[in-house]
Design an enzyme around this catalytic site. Structure first.
Site, PDB file in Angstrom:
ATOM      1  N   CYS A 136      -1.758   8.788   2.758  1.00  0.00           N
ATOM      2  CA  CYS A 136      -1.600   8.375   1.361  1.00  0.00           C
ATOM      3  C   CYS A 136      -2.838   8.675   0.533  1.00  0.00           C
ATOM      4  O   CYS A 136      -2.749   8.790  -0.693  1.00  0.00           O
ATOM      5  CB  CYS A 136      -1.257   6.896   1.290  1.00  0.00           C
ATOM      6  N   GLU A 150       0.884  -1.169   0.000  1.00  0.00           N
ATOM      7  CA  GLU A 150       0.000   0.000   0.000  1.00  0.00           C
ATOM      8  C   GLU A 150       0.910   1.203   0.000  1.00  0.00           C
ATOM      9  O   GLU A 150       1.498   1.573   1.021  1.00  0.00           O
ATOM     10  CB  GLU A 150      -0.911  -0.044   1.239  1.00  0.00           C
TER      11      GLU A 150
END
Length: 515
Positions: A317, A283
């Site tokens: 993110c 990720e």
């Protein structure tokens, strides 16, 4: 600049003094908490290290505690402990593992306040936000406790009555979980909950910036009766991090790596794991477009923007980074967004009224400054903030810059800070082209009242997650992950447990064709 003795300067000094006092006030709470640990947790034991490294408060710069810095022998001990506990843990039924996960979840919630205090102290986020993270992080333990009972296989039609064919799902094995500092609890539980539910055992390497939350979670796991070796936590300094990463990637015992962090580091881990052909979940970085069309509800847009941009001070993110605003609503957006950003309270993370606190460190600060200065040098217009805050070296003012274009760093990379970078566009085709002109594809946000347009954007924006008229997309129930250079695999949701399971096909022959 503030003039000496002005009201504004006196207010800043007052807040600085209050921040220092609040950290000192919370330190006794931390030191008295049974959750405050400083040694790595291996095979159910708190292991002393020859070396230590310091943990600091990013908000005040004050030293919090020294934490054990593992060496190669500790890494191997943790891997061996996970391997030795794997058989017994994986042989438990899904219901039995789920019951232990529920106890783990309940104890995390019981310790909500000290966990939130530890997080605010070591990562600098406001206490009202870290309390929410405890809820969010714990939800993954609860979710996967239920999913552990739903690991279904398949029956496959056999070519004859004398055989049967079926598919089993089995745990991958020992997994290495490498987690970042921005959500020091939830980034562990999102991986760990799925791994435990699947029957895997784990070696966790938290960020050197925020090891205390990981150790606190290990203390709660111990209290919850999780068997020794199922969870191991290796704390290490930035200097020791490459060594730990290399050993996890090179080990033939570790069968999977799950990593959340930068794309550059993710690529390195992928390359290093090739020699042992590991399963990987990555990720990685994002560069989320936040697209506002003329038909959008601007009040909704502003509320969503505050959530999508300033959660964790822009250090996420999935933070909105490229604000693409259609020309017909651009001026209204700027006007309302400016009011909203100016209303944000910057201050002490332990103050209940604080909306935005510090960045994680000087490196993060320099990146934000470099991006903003690059944009201004290329013609962007600073509207709000765009400079350091006087509260401390890691504080940056919530900012808006307008007139951005695709040549600027703020539009090409993650700024990872509290900066709204605005670019005007004309047509839907322009918005799609600009949004997709990125090597990243993690999250995106679209605001429109045109349902046909929403369908087109949903199908054509190249991201793994899309918020439509919604700036808060995360929960334990959604498949979290991206495409392109934003990663591999999904976390959370019913799909997340599959990342920790191998498929095994069984062909059973030699059966009697009839009674």
């Amino acid at each position: 600049m503030f003039l000496p003795g002005t009201l504004k300067e006196r207010q800043v000094k007052s807040i600085q003094e209050k921040m220092s006092k609040s950290l000192k006030a919370v330190s006794p709470i931390l030191s008295c908490s049974k959750l405050l640990r400083s040694d790595p947790f291996i095979n159910g034991t708190w292991v002393k290290c020859k070396k230590t490294f310091p943990v600091y408060s990013p908000s005040t710069g004050e030293h919090l505690i020294d934490v054990g810095d593992v060496e190669e022998e500790h890494v191997q001990l943790a891997i061996d402990a996970a391997a030795n506990s794997l058989k017994d843990w994986s042989m438990l039924s899904g219901k039995e593992r789920g019951a232990l996960l529920i106890t783990f979840y309940e104890n995390v919630m019981i310790h909500k306040e000290p966990l939130a205090q530890i997080m605010s102290a070591e990562c600098g986020r406001p206490i009202k936000k870290t309390r929410l993270e405890v809820d969010y992080g714990a939800s993954f333990l609860q979710w996967f406790a239920e999913e552990s009972k739903r690991i279904y296989g398949d029956m496959i039609p056999a070519p004859s009555n004398s055989s049967r064919r079926f598919v089993l799902k089995r745990p991958v094995g020992v997994v290495g979980l490498i987690t970042p500092w921005n959500f020091p609890l939830a980034m562990i539980t999102r991986k760990l909950g799925a791994a435990m539910a699947a029957g895997c055992t784990s070696v966790i390497k938290p960020s050197e910036e925020t090891p205390l939350t990981a150790l606190a979670l290990a203390a709660i796991a111990e209290e919850s009766g999780i068997p020794a070796g199922v969870i191991n936590v290796l704390t290490c300094s930035s200097e020791s991090t490459p060594m730990v990463g290399d050993l996890l990637c090179d080990s033939q015992i570790v069968r999977k790596i799950s990593f959340t962090g930068s794309t550059a580091t993710g690529k390195l881990l992928l390359k290093k794991s090739a020699s042992s052909v590991k399963r990987m979940s990555l990720e990685l970085g994002g560069n989320a477009p936040f697209i506002v069309f003329n038909s959008a509800d601007i009040d909704l847009v502003v509320r969503a923007a505050l959530s999508a941009k300033f959660r964790a001070n822009g250090q996420t993110c999935i933070a909105a980074t490229r604000f693409l605003i259609q020309d017909g609503v651009h001026q209204n957006f700027i006007q309302e967004m400016t009011k909203a950003v100016k209303s944000l309270v910057v201050g002490d993370p332990f103050d209940q009224g604080t909306d935005v606190s510090s960045l994680i460190n000087e490196k993060g600060m320099k990146k934000v400054e470099t991006h903003v200065q690059d944009a201004i040098s290329k013609g962007a217009l600073p509207l709000v903030g765009c400079e350091r805050h006087r509260l401390g070296p890691n504080f940056y003012k919530p900012s808006i810059i307008d007139g951005c274009d695709e040549t600027m760093l703020v539009m090409k990379e993650e700024t990872f800070g509290p900066v709204i970078s605005v670019m005007k566009f004309h047509s839907e085709e322009d918005a799609i082209r600009i949004a997709n002109n990125s090597k990243y594809g993690l999250a995106g946000y679209v605001f429109s009242q045109d349902i046909a347009q929403i369908v087109r954007l949903s199908e054509n924006i190249e991201v793994g997650m899309l918020g439509v008229n919604d700036g808060a997309i995360s929960s334990e129930m959604i498949p979290f992950g991206g495409i392109k250079e934003s990663g591999i695999g999904r976390e959370g949701s019913k799909y997340g447990i599959d990342e920790y399971l191998d498929l095994k096909f069984v062909s059973l022959g030699g059966l009697k064709s009839s009674l």
